[in-house]
Enzyme design. Structure first.
Site, PDB file in Angstrom:
ATOM      1  N   SER A 159       8.507  -8.984 -11.029  1.00  0.00           N
ATOM      2  CA  SER A 159       8.035  -8.001  -9.832  1.00  0.00           C
ATOM      3  C   SER A 159       8.765  -6.643  -9.874  1.00  0.00           C
ATOM      4  CB  SER A 159       8.115  -8.886  -8.530  1.00  0.00           C
ATOM      5  OG  SER A 159       7.459  -7.923  -7.395  1.00  0.00           O
ATOM      6  N   ASP A 243      -1.289 -15.042  -7.998  1.00  0.00           N
ATOM      7  CA  ASP A 243      -0.308 -14.221  -7.283  1.00  0.00           C
ATOM      8  C   ASP A 243      -0.773 -13.395  -6.251  1.00  0.00           C
ATOM      9  OD1 ASP A 243       1.494 -12.080  -6.710  1.00  0.00           O
ATOM     10  OD2 ASP A 243       2.151 -11.643  -8.942  1.00  0.00           O
ATOM     11  N   HIS A 275       3.250 -15.854  -7.093  1.00  0.00           N
ATOM     12  CA  HIS A 275       4.096 -14.552  -7.235  1.00  0.00           C
ATOM     13  C   HIS A 275       5.455 -15.034  -7.635  1.00  0.00           C
ATOM     14  CE1 HIS A 275       5.404 -10.475  -7.420  1.00  0.00           C
ATOM     15  NE2 HIS A 275       6.260 -10.560  -6.365  1.00  0.00           N
TER      16      HIS A 275
END
Length: 317
Positions: A159, A243, A275
């Site tokens: 991320s 995600d 995620h």
């Protein structure tokens, strides 16, 4: 009637302008989340809780900010790869120790975990320019160590960490041997319109059409889509197709951008990966893929020298 409409229009316009001004002024508070709601800024546990041998490392970034990190070296004589780990946005490095413990077991590697400025025990306040300096300080520290193979430093970013790691790999082609990106966004400009849909009219990344008036005032754009196209090292893309935070299409776009100039790119998706749990839902396939990538592209110093000699001998005179 006309005056009433004027008042209404000006009133709504004033609220919009005031709201935009607040978004601009406090954007770092919206972008970075060093502390999870209801939790303390301090580390809830240390690597010792998971029986991991570690070293507390204190660094100073080029602008003078004091940073904290953990260097986890499971065996004193381990000469395997060293993973420079850049975490996701929310929380601190202690919240990633479960993942790191499995990573060390599966990949037989060292791990360096950096607390960005403003996160964990590190001083300062987070910003894009500042975090880039923090990442460079971490890499510079690793390249000066004598207890690791400095030719096998691999960046891993998930991320936000993927955005951080991409800039670092791009800026240090001779110090970073490979990079692994997991569930990373194309840019904060693109994410703004996803997390706050009304912003899509005012903010947008390179893939959007038309002029976006607030792009010029965003201080942490993290344009990974532009950076990834300039990375020379091998890249492994790990994408969770479920995600819920970053649209999986972002990872595909990053891969497609990178492969235009870099053929050493591998894209792997995981149908049930979300995620934060792609590594968990991916199971053995996740770790086998990562290990094969490291085996192929992250050579020891001796192996690298042999390959260079072979290439030199094969070159036409």
């Amino acid at each position: 009637m006309v005056s009433y409409l004027n008042v209404l229009v000006y009133g709504v316009g004033g609220i919009v302008v005031a709201g935009m001004a607040l978004l601009v002024a406090f954007q770092e508070k919206l972008v970075y989340v060093p502390v999870l709601p209801g939790m303390a800024k301090s580390y809830p546990i240390t690597p010792a809780r998971l029986r991991l041998l570690y070293e507390d490392v204190w660094l100073t970034s080029v602008d003078g900010v004091r940073l904290h990190a953990w260097f986890i070296k499971p065996f004193p004589n381990l000469r395997g790869p060293t993973i420079l780990f850049f975490q996701e946005n929310a929380g601190n490095i202690a919240h990633r120790l479960g993942f790191i413990r499995i990573m060390i077991q599966k990949l037989n590697c060292n791990v360096f975990m950096l607390s960005y400025r403003g996160y964990g025990a590190s001083d300062g306040c987070p910003s894009q320019h500042g975090i880039i300096k923090d990442a460079q300080a971490a890499l510079d520290h690793l390249t000066q160590r004598t207890d690791i193979d400095t030719s096998r430093i691999v960046v891993f970013g998930r991320s936000l960490g993927g955005a951080v790691g991409s800039v670092l790999a791009r800026n240090n082609p001779d110090k970073v041997s490979a990079i692994i990106l997991e569930n990373t966004f194309t840019s904060i400009l693109d994410m703004a319109g996803i997390l706050l849909p009304f912003l899509k009219w005012f903010i947008g990344g390179s893939s959007t059409k038309g002029f976006k008036i607030l792009n010029c005032v965003v201080r942490s754009p993290w344009n990974t889509i532009d950076v990834v196209g300039e990375i020379k090292q091998p890249i492994l893309f790990l994408s969770g197709l479920q995600d819920e935070m970053v649209p999986p299409s972002h990872m595909r776009m990053l891969h497609d951008k990178a492969i235009e100039q870099n053929r050493r790119c591998l894209f792997i998706d995981f149908p049930s990966g979300m995620h934060m749990d792609t590594w968990l839902s991916g199971g053995d396939r996740y770790w086998r893929t990562t290990q094969l990538f490291l085996d192929q592209y992250v050579q020891t110093t001796q192996e690298h020298d042999i390959h260079e000699k072979v290439d030199d001998d094969a070159a036409p005179s």
